[in-house]
Design a protein around this motif. Structure first.
Motif, short mmCIF file in Angstrom:
data_model
loop_
_atom_site.label_atom_id
_atom_site.label_comp_id
_atom_site.label_asym_id
_atom_site.label_seq_id
_atom_site.Cartn_x
_atom_site.Cartn_y
_atom_site.Cartn_z
N ARG A 136 21.93 -29.98 60.45
CA ARG A 136 21.79 -31.44 60.34
C ARG A 136 22.03 -32.02 61.71
N SER A 190 16.28 -36.89 66.51
CA SER A 190 15.21 -35.91 66.54
C SER A 190 15.19 -35.14 67.86
N PHE A 220 7.42 -33.24 62.53
CA PHE A 220 7.14 -33.02 61.12
C PHE A 220 5.68 -32.70 60.81
N SER A 228 5.93 -27.50 64.41
CA SER A 228 7.33 -27.17 64.18
C SER A 228 7.82 -26.27 65.30
N CYS A 260 11.63 -27.34 58.30
CA CYS A 260 12.13 -28.66 57.96
C CYS A 260 11.95 -28.88 56.46
N THR A 261 13.05 -29.19 55.76
CA THR A 261 12.95 -29.41 54.32
C THR A 261 13.12 -30.86 53.93
N SER A 281 13.55 -35.16 55.83
CA SER A 281 13.63 -35.94 57.06
C SER A 281 14.46 -37.18 56.86
#
Length: 78
Positions: free
Chosen positions: A37, A41, A49, A54, A75-76, A78
């Protein structure tokens, strides 16, 4: 079996942009679930994204000076 979670607070960056570091935390539990986390960005939101852009590698250093490398992160949310 214990579900102990290790947490590493520190700084994270991309190899191609080592001067742009962001703060965040990495959590690892015994079930091999790893979650990073970050506060902001590492790339622009659009490129971070998109399907094709990626990052392949994210580098990090915890506040206790452990060096960390994440390879092929997904990335799961945003």
């Amino acid at each position: 079996m214990s579900t102990e979670t290790k947490k590493y607070e520190g700084y994270w960056w991309l190899p191609e942009n080592p001067d742009k570091k962001v703060t965040g935390s990495l959590s690892i539990n015994r079930r091999e679930c790893i979650e990073l986390r970050i506060i902001s960005s590492l790339q622009s939101l659009h490129s971070f994204f998109s399907d094709q852009a990626s990052p392949e590698i994210i580098l990090g250093q915890s506040i206790d000076e452990n060096l960390i490398t994440l390879i092929n992160p997904i990335c799961t949310n945003s």
